[in-house]
Design a protein around this motif. Structure first.
Motif, short mmCIF file in Angstrom:
data_model
loop_
_atom_site.label_atom_id
_atom_site.label_comp_id
_atom_site.label_asym_id
_atom_site.label_seq_id
_atom_site.Cartn_x
_atom_site.Cartn_y
_atom_site.Cartn_z
N VAL A 239 18.64 -41.40 12.23
CA VAL A 239 17.89 -41.15 10.78
C VAL A 239 19.13 -41.13 9.66
CG1 VAL A 239 16.64 -39.56 9.31
CG2 VAL A 239 16.28 -39.86 11.85
N GLN A 240 19.06 -41.85 8.58
CA GLN A 240 19.91 -41.76 7.28
C GLN A 240 19.65 -40.44 6.76
OE1 GLN A 240 21.74 -44.83 6.59
NE2 GLN A 240 23.04 -43.33 5.47
N GLY A 241 20.82 -39.70 6.42
CA GLY A 241 20.65 -38.54 5.83
C GLY A 241 21.83 -38.04 5.08
N TRP A 242 21.91 -36.60 4.77
CA TRP A 242 22.99 -36.14 4.06
C TRP A 242 23.78 -35.12 4.89
CZ3 TRP A 242 24.54 -39.01 0.03
CH2 TRP A 242 23.80 -39.69 -0.66
N LEU A 243 24.99 -35.23 5.29
CA LEU A 243 25.87 -34.33 6.05
C LEU A 243 26.87 -33.55 5.28
CD1 LEU A 243 26.74 -33.24 8.48
CD2 LEU A 243 28.36 -35.16 9.09
N HIS A 244 26.36 -32.28 4.86
CA HIS A 244 27.26 -31.43 4.25
C HIS A 244 28.10 -30.56 5.11
CE1 HIS A 244 23.29 -31.68 2.74
NE2 HIS A 244 23.49 -31.64 1.58
N ARG A 245 29.30 -30.59 4.44
CA ARG A 245 30.46 -29.82 5.31
C ARG A 245 30.82 -28.66 4.45
NH1 ARG A 245 31.86 -34.85 7.21
NH2 ARG A 245 31.48 -35.07 9.67
N LYS A 246 30.99 -27.56 5.01
CA LYS A 246 31.37 -26.26 4.03
C LYS A 246 32.15 -25.43 5.28
CE LYS A 246 31.16 -22.87 1.19
NZ LYS A 246 32.58 -22.96 -0.02
N GLY A 247 33.51 -25.81 4.95
CA GLY A 247 34.32 -25.14 5.77
C GLY A 247 34.40 -25.69 7.16
N ALA A 248 34.50 -27.31 7.42
CA ALA A 248 34.30 -27.82 8.39
C ALA A 248 35.19 -29.26 8.22
CB ALA A 248 32.88 -28.35 8.83
N THR A 249 35.77 -29.67 9.16
CA THR A 249 36.51 -31.00 9.23
C THR A 249 36.06 -31.96 10.09
OG1 THR A 249 38.63 -29.72 9.04
CG2 THR A 249 38.93 -31.91 9.73
N ALA A 250 35.88 -33.42 9.48
CA ALA A 250 35.30 -34.64 10.21
C ALA A 250 35.92 -34.61 11.45
CB ALA A 250 35.46 -35.67 9.22
N SER A 251 35.25 -34.89 12.26
CA SER A 251 35.94 -35.34 13.68
C SER A 251 35.95 -36.80 14.01
CB SER A 251 35.03 -34.67 14.80
OG SER A 251 33.78 -35.22 14.90
N HIS A 252 35.69 -37.76 13.03
CA HIS A 252 35.54 -39.19 13.24
C HIS A 252 36.50 -39.69 12.40
CE1 HIS A 252 33.13 -38.26 9.65
NE2 HIS A 252 33.19 -39.72 9.39
N GLN A 253 37.72 -38.89 11.79
CA GLN A 253 38.67 -39.70 11.01
C GLN A 253 40.10 -39.68 11.56
OE1 GLN A 253 37.79 -38.24 6.94
NE2 GLN A 253 35.94 -38.79 6.88
N GLY A 254 40.06 -39.19 12.83
CA GLY A 254 41.61 -39.28 13.15
C GLY A 254 42.01 -37.88 13.26
N LEU A 255 43.32 -37.88 13.34
CA LEU A 255 44.23 -36.84 13.31
C LEU A 255 43.88 -35.64 12.46
CD1 LEU A 255 46.96 -35.70 14.75
CD2 LEU A 255 48.28 -36.44 12.85
N ALA A 256 43.88 -34.24 13.09
CA ALA A 256 43.41 -33.12 12.05
C ALA A 256 44.42 -32.16 12.40
CB ALA A 256 42.06 -32.97 12.36
N ILE A 257 44.43 -31.06 11.42
CA ILE A 257 45.36 -29.84 11.70
C ILE A 257 44.27 -28.64 11.73
CG2 ILE A 257 46.12 -29.62 9.40
CD1 ILE A 257 48.79 -28.61 10.85
N ILE A 258 44.27 -27.70 12.44
CA ILE A 258 43.54 -26.45 12.42
C ILE A 258 44.57 -25.17 12.27
CG2 ILE A 258 41.59 -24.97 13.64
CD1 ILE A 258 41.03 -27.40 14.87
N PRO A 259 44.69 -24.63 10.80
CA PRO A 259 45.41 -23.59 10.94
C PRO A 259 44.88 -22.19 11.19
CG PRO A 259 44.61 -24.07 8.99
CD PRO A 259 44.06 -25.04 9.83
N GLY A 260 45.88 -21.42 11.67
CA GLY A 260 45.41 -20.01 11.74
C GLY A 260 45.75 -19.36 10.52
N SER A 261 45.74 -17.91 10.51
CA SER A 261 45.79 -17.10 9.40
C SER A 261 47.54 -17.28 8.98
CB SER A 261 45.60 -15.61 9.47
OG SER A 261 46.26 -14.86 10.58
N ARG A 262 47.81 -16.71 8.12
CA ARG A 262 49.22 -16.58 7.69
C ARG A 262 50.26 -15.66 8.74
NH1 ARG A 262 46.39 -18.89 6.07
NH2 ARG A 262 47.52 -20.12 7.54
N GLY A 263 50.75 -16.28 9.65
CA GLY A 263 51.91 -15.31 10.75
C GLY A 263 51.04 -15.72 12.06
N THR A 264 50.22 -16.76 12.14
CA THR A 264 49.96 -17.23 13.42
C THR A 264 50.19 -18.75 13.68
OG1 THR A 264 47.59 -17.59 12.66
CG2 THR A 264 48.09 -15.29 13.69
#
Length: 366
Positions: A239-264
């Motif tokens: 089904v065609q629709g709208w994918l909203h991301r709120k604090g989520a990174t796309a998994s179909h666009q290649g390399l990504a980084i997931i940071p921790g908090s400051r100091g991790t």
């Protein structure tokens, strides 16, 4: 076509889950997915993706349209980075670029933008610019494919569209409250503003990196740039629709980084696109405590000066006392738990672990 709820974290607080379930009941909502960093937001959860059919919901994307992460590899070896000198320089660094610098560095198409003077500025909240070094390569084959130098210093920038995104959401709520958009003209009008903000945020991150590297006499190449607050048209479950991301990174666009908090640690990952997670992965550690309770929990344990040093030996430059407590590592979930949850769900391969060296948040300017 059934409404589905997917929660990838086994240790998410009830308020966030309640918000996710409430969002799943919105008109036209097909499915929602809570990432391992899921936490409660202002009416809607953060760390989630929402797929709707026939309705586009600007309120789900929020006020920082285009906010995301950019990672740069600098031309400086990490062991040559003079931490004392860099900290001294950045303590005098202005949060905002001056008019001359903006005139020389802002792309031509944005020179007359109404929010031009915000370009090159990090903002508040959880936004930051952080110099990092490779602590451990976990997947050597994937690392080798990236053609990166493990000895060089990296710069991670987390920021967004500044006041522009806020103005777009405010305009939408003035006209529609929190209702979704179904009219084609209204959707097109919003998407034009949305796309402008996404582009603005990307340019902003590039200018932040350029300003900061210039200040420390280094250069670099951008490795990735991924927004985590935006909407796109996709096909899910046929089904065609709208994918909203709120604090989520796309998994179909290649390399990504997931940071921790400051100091991790932060984690360089290769996502695996899965429809079950709405083609999304976590964007960070995710808040554990509300901002309003951080100072009360931590002020008896840590002084302001102590919060500018971390257990990993990195340093934090933040001239806002409240923000130092609000952004303390203890206020966030365990990033290693977030990464493990994504691995357990077969959503990522972890390539490398990056350690913070120096984090810049704000000089305290207004």
């Amino acid at each position: 076509m059934g409404n589905t709820i997917q929660i990838l974290s086994p240790w998410t607080e009830g308020n966030a889950i309640d918000q996710l379930k409430k969002t799943a009941e919105l008109k036209g909502m097909h499915s929602v997915a809570g990432m391992p960093d899921l936490h409660a937001g202002r009416g809607y959860p953060v760390g989630a993706s929402f797929f709707s059919v026939g309705q586009l919901y600007p309120a789900l994307i929020g006020n920082d349209i285009g906010c995301g992460m950019s990672l740069w590899q600098t031309d400086l070896s990490a062991h040559k980075f003079k931490l004392d000198k860099a900290e001294k320089i950045l303590k005098k660094y202005s949060d905002f670029a001056d008019d001359v610098w903006l005139a020389d560095n802002v792309p031509t198409e944005l020179q007359d933008h109404a929010y031009k003077n915000s370009l090159g500025s990090i903002g508040s909240g959880n936004h930051f610019a952080e110099f990092q070094k490779v602590n451990k390569i976990i997947h050597q084959d994937l690392w080798d494919q990236l053609n990166l130098n493990h000895k060089n210093l990296f710069l991670l920038v987390h920021s967004g569209s500044r006041g522009l995104g806020q103005s777009i959401l405010r305009d939408h709520i003035d006209h529609y409250n929190h209702e979704g958009l179904s009219n084609a003209n209204a959707i097109e009008e919003y998407l034009q503003k949305h796309d402008d903000a996404v582009k603005f945020a990307s340019v902003n991150r590039a200018l932040i990196a350029e300003r900061m590297m210039d200040a420390l006499k280094m250069a670099g190449n951008r490795i990735l740039d991924l927004p985590h607050n935006y909407v796109e048209s996709v096909v899910i479950d046929g089904v065609q629709g709208w994918l909203h991301r709120k604090g989520a990174t796309a998994s179909h666009q290649g390399l990504a980084i997931i940071p921790g908090s400051r100091g991790t640690y932060s984690y360089l990952v290769m996502p695996k696109a899965q429809e079950s997670s709405l083609f999304s992965i976590a964007h960070g550690a995710g808040r554990k405590w509300m901002r309003s309770e951080c100072a009360g929990r931590l002020s008896q344990k840590y002084s302001v000066d102590q919060l500018t040093r971390t257990e990993l030996g990195s340093r934090v430059i933040c001239q806002n006392r409240d923000l130092l407590y609000e952004e303390a590592p203890e206020a966030y979930k365990d990033i290693e738990g977030v990464i493990q949850a994504l691995q357990d769900a077969d959503l990522i391969d972890v390539i490398a672990e990056l350690s913070p060296v120096l984090t810049y948040k704000t000089s305290g300017e207004r």
